[in-house]
Design an enzyme around this catalytic site. Structure first.
Site, PDB file in Angstrom:
ATOM      1  N   CYS A 112       4.435  29.176  99.070  1.00 10.87           N
ATOM      2  CA  CYS A 112       4.709  29.645  97.722  1.00 10.87           C
ATOM      3  C   CYS A 112       4.012  30.977  97.427  1.00 10.87           C
ATOM      4  CB  CYS A 112       4.329  28.550  96.721  1.00 10.87           C
ATOM      5  SG  CYS A 112       5.098  28.736  95.111  1.00 10.87           S
ATOM      6  N   HIS A 113       3.089  31.018  96.480  1.00 13.38           N
ATOM      7  CA  HIS A 113       2.356  32.226  96.132  1.00 13.38           C
ATOM      8  C   HIS A 113       1.112  32.419  97.007  1.00 13.38           C
ATOM      9  CE1 HIS A 113       4.807  31.824  92.490  1.00 13.38           C
ATOM     10  NE2 HIS A 113       4.538  33.089  92.238  1.00 13.38           N
TER      11      HIS A 113
END
Length: 182
Positions: A112-113
């Site tokens: 994800c991030h």
């Protein structure tokens, strides 16, 4: 999953704002495969995970990153969440800790991030990986080849885009962590 990670110690680097499911499911996967998992963070005590933008559960930190010895760990996982990697990438001890895994050729899983911290550690240049779509420009500007795929492996670096990718991500990190150094 058989106990393919028996005797291995896996660091999970996270702080407040970590995406709950991106911390919990990979940790369960490596523990079910026989590994010992430890939560490493930029602060002692507890961190609060999030479900999207809502605070969720608190988790006890095992060791502060400033006090953590990367040599004690066989692999590293960087869960996402928006705030978590933003806090991590501004902490010099966290960035140094992440870079040490790449310097040693140890496998790393990131979702994800999470790659924001990899950008700050300057370890994505020349690598192929994926992330949450909004990180594409940051990763490309840091020298990575960004692709939109469920799970990508590049010389021990396993990356995935989002929580929907967790089954593939968890299976692949167990496989790569069992292989060891790359």
């Amino acid at each position: 999953m058989a106990a393919t990670l028996q005797g291995k110690r896996i660091a999970f680097l996270a702080t407040d704002g970590v995406e709950e499911v991106e911390y919990v499911q990979p940790r369960q996967a490596v523990e079910q495969a026989g590994a010992t998992a430890e939560l490493v963070s930029i602060k002692p005590g507890k961190i609060t995970s999030f479900e999207h933008l809502d605070p969720s559960t608190t988790y006890e930190v095992d060791v502060r990153v400033a006090d953590a010895d990367p040599a004690r760990y066989d692999a590293l996982v960087l869960p996402g969440g928006v705030a978590n990697p933003d806090f991590l990438r501004t902490d010099s001890d966290a960035v140094r800790f992440v870079r040490s895994f790449f310097d040693a050729g140890k496998p790393v899983g990131v979702i994800c991030h999470g790659p924001w911290t990899l950008v700050e550690a300057d370890v994505v240049r020349g690598r192929r990986l994926t992330s949450w779509p909004s990180l594409r420009t940051d990763l490309v500007n840091a020298g990575a080849e960004w692709v939109d795929e469920q799970v990508v492996t590049d010389n021990g670096l396993v990356s995935s885009r989002k929580p929907d990718d967790l089954p593939a991500f968890c299976a692949k990190i167990v496989e790569e962590f069992a292989e060891g150094k790359h």
